[in-house]
Motif scaffolding. Structure first.
Motif, PDB file in Angstrom:
ATOM      1  N   GLU A 167       0.834  -1.206   0.000  1.00 54.29           N
ATOM      2  CA  GLU A 167       0.000   0.000   0.000  1.00 54.29           C
ATOM      3  C   GLU A 167       0.871   1.258   0.000  1.00 54.29           C
ATOM      4  OE1 GLU A 167      -2.912   2.429   3.071  1.00 54.29           O
ATOM      5  OE2 GLU A 167      -2.302   0.391   3.559  1.00 54.29           O
ATOM      6  N   ALA A 168       1.917   1.260   0.816  1.00 57.05           N
ATOM      7  CA  ALA A 168       2.828   2.405   0.858  1.00 57.05           C
ATOM      8  C   ALA A 168       3.536   2.575  -0.477  1.00 57.05           C
ATOM      9  CB  ALA A 168       3.852   2.217   1.979  1.00 57.05           C
ATOM     10  N   ALA A 169       3.965   1.476  -1.080  1.00 58.12           N
ATOM     11  CA  ALA A 169       4.657   1.544  -2.368  1.00 58.12           C
ATOM     12  C   ALA A 169       3.745   2.109  -3.446  1.00 58.12           C
ATOM     13  CB  ALA A 169       5.152   0.155  -2.766  1.00 58.12           C
ATOM     14  N   THR A 170       2.478   1.762  -3.405  1.00 56.84           N
ATOM     15  CA  THR A 170       1.522   2.284  -4.375  1.00 56.84           C
ATOM     16  C   THR A 170       1.388   3.800  -4.239  1.00 56.84           C
ATOM     17  OG1 THR A 170       0.326   0.194  -4.285  1.00 56.84           O
ATOM     18  CG2 THR A 170      -0.850   2.060  -5.208  1.00 56.84           C
ATOM     19  N   LYS A 171       1.295   4.268  -3.007  1.00 55.62           N
ATOM     20  CA  LYS A 171       1.169   5.713  -2.782  1.00 55.62           C
ATOM     21  C   LYS A 171       2.440   6.459  -3.189  1.00 55.62           C
ATOM     22  CE  LYS A 171      -2.419   5.503   0.646  1.00 55.62           C
ATOM     23  NZ  LYS A 171      -2.924   5.915   1.933  1.00 55.62           N
ATOM     24  N   ILE A 172       3.606   5.857  -2.956  1.00 60.44           N
ATOM     25  CA  ILE A 172       4.874   6.478  -3.344  1.00 60.44           C
ATOM     26  C   ILE A 172       4.965   6.563  -4.868  1.00 60.44           C
ATOM     27  CG2 ILE A 172       7.389   6.257  -3.276  1.00 60.44           C
ATOM     28  CD1 ILE A 172       6.043   7.093  -0.628  1.00 60.44           C
ATOM     29  N   GLY A 185       7.501  18.423 -15.543  1.00 57.62           N
ATOM     30  CA  GLY A 185       7.542  18.265 -16.987  1.00 57.62           C
ATOM     31  C   GLY A 185       8.188  16.975 -17.459  1.00 57.62           C
ATOM     32  N   VAL A 186       8.319  15.997 -16.579  1.00 57.58           N
ATOM     33  CA  VAL A 186       8.900  14.697 -16.946  1.00 57.58           C
ATOM     34  C   VAL A 186       7.758  13.727 -17.195  1.00 57.58           C
ATOM     35  CG1 VAL A 186      10.340  12.780 -16.166  1.00 57.58           C
ATOM     36  CG2 VAL A 186      10.956  15.126 -15.569  1.00 57.58           C
ATOM     37  N   ASN A 187       7.693  13.177 -18.423  1.00 63.28           N
ATOM     38  CA  ASN A 187       6.633  12.228 -18.761  1.00 63.28           C
ATOM     39  C   ASN A 187       7.164  10.831 -19.031  1.00 63.28           C
ATOM     40  OD1 ASN A 187       4.553  14.182 -18.658  1.00 63.28           O
ATOM     41  ND2 ASN A 187       5.136  14.895 -20.692  1.00 63.28           N
ATOM     42  N   LYS A 188       8.380  10.739 -19.582  1.00 63.64           N
ATOM     43  CA  LYS A 188       8.967   9.445 -19.927  1.00 63.64           C
ATOM     44  C   LYS A 188      10.189   9.198 -19.061  1.00 63.64           C
ATOM     45  CE  LYS A 188       7.486   9.323 -24.708  1.00 63.64           C
ATOM     46  NZ  LYS A 188       7.887   9.068 -26.082  1.00 63.64           N
ATOM     47  N   VAL A 189      10.294   7.981 -18.528  1.00 63.84           N
ATOM     48  CA  VAL A 189      11.435   7.614 -17.692  1.00 63.84           C
ATOM     49  C   VAL A 189      11.922   6.231 -18.077  1.00 63.84           C
ATOM     50  CG1 VAL A 189      10.723   9.010 -15.706  1.00 63.84           C
ATOM     51  CG2 VAL A 189       9.971   6.659 -15.874  1.00 63.84           C
ATOM     52  N   VAL A 190      13.117   5.896 -17.590  1.00 64.45           N
ATOM     53  CA  VAL A 190      13.669   4.549 -17.690  1.00 64.45           C
ATOM     54  C   VAL A 190      13.584   3.955 -16.294  1.00 64.45           C
ATOM     55  CG1 VAL A 190      15.732   3.209 -18.204  1.00 64.45           C
ATOM     56  CG2 VAL A 190      15.253   5.274 -19.494  1.00 64.45           C
ATOM     57  N   PHE A 191      13.018   2.763 -16.173  1.00 61.91           N
ATOM     58  CA  PHE A 191      12.802   2.171 -14.849  1.00 61.91           C
ATOM     59  C   PHE A 191      14.035   1.388 -14.408  1.00 61.91           C
ATOM     60  CE2 PHE A 191      10.908  -1.087 -11.997  1.00 61.91           C
ATOM     61  CZ  PHE A 191      10.497  -0.203 -11.005  1.00 61.91           C
ATOM     62  N   ASP A 192      14.530   1.712 -13.219  1.00 67.92           N
ATOM     63  CA  ASP A 192      15.668   1.028 -12.615  1.00 67.92           C
ATOM     64  C   ASP A 192      15.190   0.406 -11.308  1.00 67.92           C
ATOM     65  OD1 ASP A 192      18.063   0.189 -11.528  1.00 67.92           O
ATOM     66  OD2 ASP A 192      18.810   2.211 -11.133  1.00 67.92           O
ATOM     67  N   ARG A 193      15.015  -0.903 -11.319  1.00 72.53           N
ATOM     68  CA  ARG A 193      14.469  -1.576 -10.144  1.00 72.53           C
ATOM     69  C   ARG A 193      15.512  -1.803  -9.063  1.00 72.53           C
ATOM     70  NH1 ARG A 193      15.503  -7.166 -10.939  1.00 72.53           N
ATOM     71  NH2 ARG A 193      16.284  -7.521 -13.025  1.00 72.53           N
ATOM     72  N   GLY A 194      16.735  -1.386  -9.274  1.00 67.60           N
ATOM     73  CA  GLY A 194      17.759  -1.427  -8.246  1.00 67.60           C
ATOM     74  C   GLY A 194      18.251  -2.812  -7.887  1.00 67.60           C
ATOM     75  N   GLY A 195      18.107  -3.760  -8.791  1.00 62.37           N
ATOM     76  CA  GLY A 195      18.556  -5.113  -8.500  1.00 62.37           C
ATOM     77  C   GLY A 195      17.514  -5.960  -7.801  1.00 62.37           C
ATOM     78  N   TYR A 196      16.375  -5.365  -7.436  1.00 58.75           N
ATOM     79  CA  TYR A 196      15.304  -6.114  -6.791  1.00 58.75           C
ATOM     80  C   TYR A 196      14.489  -6.844  -7.845  1.00 58.75           C
ATOM     81  CZ  TYR A 196      16.360  -2.901  -2.984  1.00 58.75           C
ATOM     82  OH  TYR A 196      17.004  -2.185  -2.020  1.00 58.75           O
ATOM     83  N   LEU A 197      13.836  -7.924  -7.443  1.00 59.28           N
ATOM     84  CA  LEU A 197      12.943  -8.626  -8.345  1.00 59.28           C
ATOM     85  C   LEU A 197      11.723  -7.753  -8.608  1.00 59.28           C
ATOM     86  CD1 LEU A 197      12.998 -12.212  -6.832  1.00 59.28           C
ATOM     87  CD2 LEU A 197      14.311 -11.337  -8.749  1.00 59.28           C
ATOM     88  N   VAL A 217       8.066  -3.386  -5.350  1.00 53.17           N
ATOM     89  CA  VAL A 217       8.671  -2.750  -6.523  1.00 53.17           C
ATOM     90  C   VAL A 217       7.666  -2.718  -7.670  1.00 53.17           C
ATOM     91  CG1 VAL A 217      10.544  -2.906  -8.204  1.00 53.17           C
ATOM     92  CG2 VAL A 217      10.987  -3.404  -5.803  1.00 53.17           C
ATOM     93  N   LYS A 218       6.960  -3.814  -7.866  1.00 49.36           N
ATOM     94  CA  LYS A 218       5.946  -3.884  -8.911  1.00 49.36           C
ATOM     95  C   LYS A 218       4.798  -2.921  -8.624  1.00 49.36           C
ATOM     96  CE  LYS A 218       2.959  -7.184 -11.260  1.00 49.36           C
ATOM     97  NZ  LYS A 218       2.520  -8.577 -11.319  1.00 49.36           N
ATOM     98  N   ALA A 219       4.363  -2.841  -7.362  1.00 53.02           N
ATOM     99  CA  ALA A 219       3.275  -1.941  -6.986  1.00 53.02           C
ATOM    100  C   ALA A 219       3.645  -0.482  -7.250  1.00 53.02           C
ATOM    101  CB  ALA A 219       2.913  -2.138  -5.515  1.00 53.02           C
ATOM    102  N   LEU A 220       4.881  -0.110  -6.920  1.00 50.79           N
ATOM    103  CA  LEU A 220       5.347   1.252  -7.164  1.00 50.79           C
ATOM    104  C   LEU A 220       5.359   1.549  -8.658  1.00 50.79           C
ATOM    105  CD1 LEU A 220       8.116   3.058  -5.297  1.00 50.79           C
ATOM    106  CD2 LEU A 220       8.120   3.172  -7.754  1.00 50.79           C
ATOM    107  N   ALA A 221       5.868   0.629  -9.457  1.00 54.74           N
ATOM    108  CA  ALA A 221       5.954   0.842 -10.907  1.00 54.74           C
ATOM    109  C   ALA A 221       4.573   0.959 -11.530  1.00 54.74           C
ATOM    110  CB  ALA A 221       6.730  -0.306 -11.554  1.00 54.74           C
ATOM    111  N   GLU A 222       3.650   0.094 -11.137  1.00 49.19           N
ATOM    112  CA  GLU A 222       2.311   0.138 -11.722  1.00 49.19           C
ATOM    113  C   GLU A 222       1.559   1.399 -11.318  1.00 49.19           C
ATOM    114  OE1 GLU A 222       0.568  -3.600 -10.642  1.00 49.19           O
ATOM    115  OE2 GLU A 222       1.638  -4.666 -12.232  1.00 49.19           O
ATOM    116  N   ALA A 223       1.743   1.855 -10.084  1.00 49.07           N
ATOM    117  CA  ALA A 223       1.098   3.090  -9.639  1.00 49.07           C
ATOM    118  C   ALA A 223       1.654   4.299 -10.392  1.00 49.07           C
ATOM    119  CB  ALA A 223       1.288   3.276  -8.138  1.00 49.07           C
ATOM    120  N   ALA A 224       2.958   4.295 -10.655  1.00 50.03           N
ATOM    121  CA  ALA A 224       3.567   5.387 -11.420  1.00 50.03           C
ATOM    122  C   ALA A 224       3.046   5.394 -12.855  1.00 50.03           C
ATOM    123  CB  ALA A 224       5.087   5.267 -11.403  1.00 50.03           C
TER     124      ALA A 224
END
Length: 122
Positions: free
Chosen positions: A74-79, A91-103, A108-115
């Motif tokens: 839940e916290a990861a989703t809000k972040i 003004g940033v719309n496109k990014v490259v995702f760096d999961r930091g070595g985590y699976l 990590v998945k919740a944060l990415a999907e919320a973003a």
């Protein structure tokens, strides 16, 4: 003699291997994720200048009272939603995702999907 490697050491090795290939530019900065047992952090970084453009974490004052525990999905989703909102304001719309070595699983998945849902493209 058998040596035992820690989980964090293998994660750092994975992270360095990925970072050889992934780099944030001014057009597509890098969305970096770091998670600890108690909190989760996200930064959008322009590696060419070496500057953090946007950051959000479970320690931010505006989220601290909403979250009981910063180490949950839940916290990861809000972040993820907060970092995307702050990035769009800059003004940033496109990014490259760096999961930091985590699976790519759990927080990590919740944060990415919320973003992604909040409007970031990666």
């Amino acid at each position: 003699m058998i040596t035992k490697t820690s989980k964090n050491k293998t994660r750092l090795q994975r992270h360095l291997r990925v970072r050889k290939k992934i780099s944030g530019t001014a057009e597509r900065p890098r969305l970096n994720v770091f998670r600890s047992s108690k909190h989760i952090y996200a930064q959008i970084i322009d590696d060419t200048k070496g500057v953090t453009l946007v950051s959000a974490s479970s320690l931010d004052k505006e989220l601290r009272e909403q979250l009981k525990n910063g180490g949950t999905v839940e916290a990861a989703t809000k972040i993820g939603a907060l970092v995307a909102e702050r990035a769009k304001a800059k003004g940033v719309n496109k990014v490259v995702f760096d999961r930091g070595g985590y699976l790519y699983h759990g927080r990590v998945k919740a944060l990415a999907e919320a973003a992604r849902e909040a409007g970031l493209e990666f």
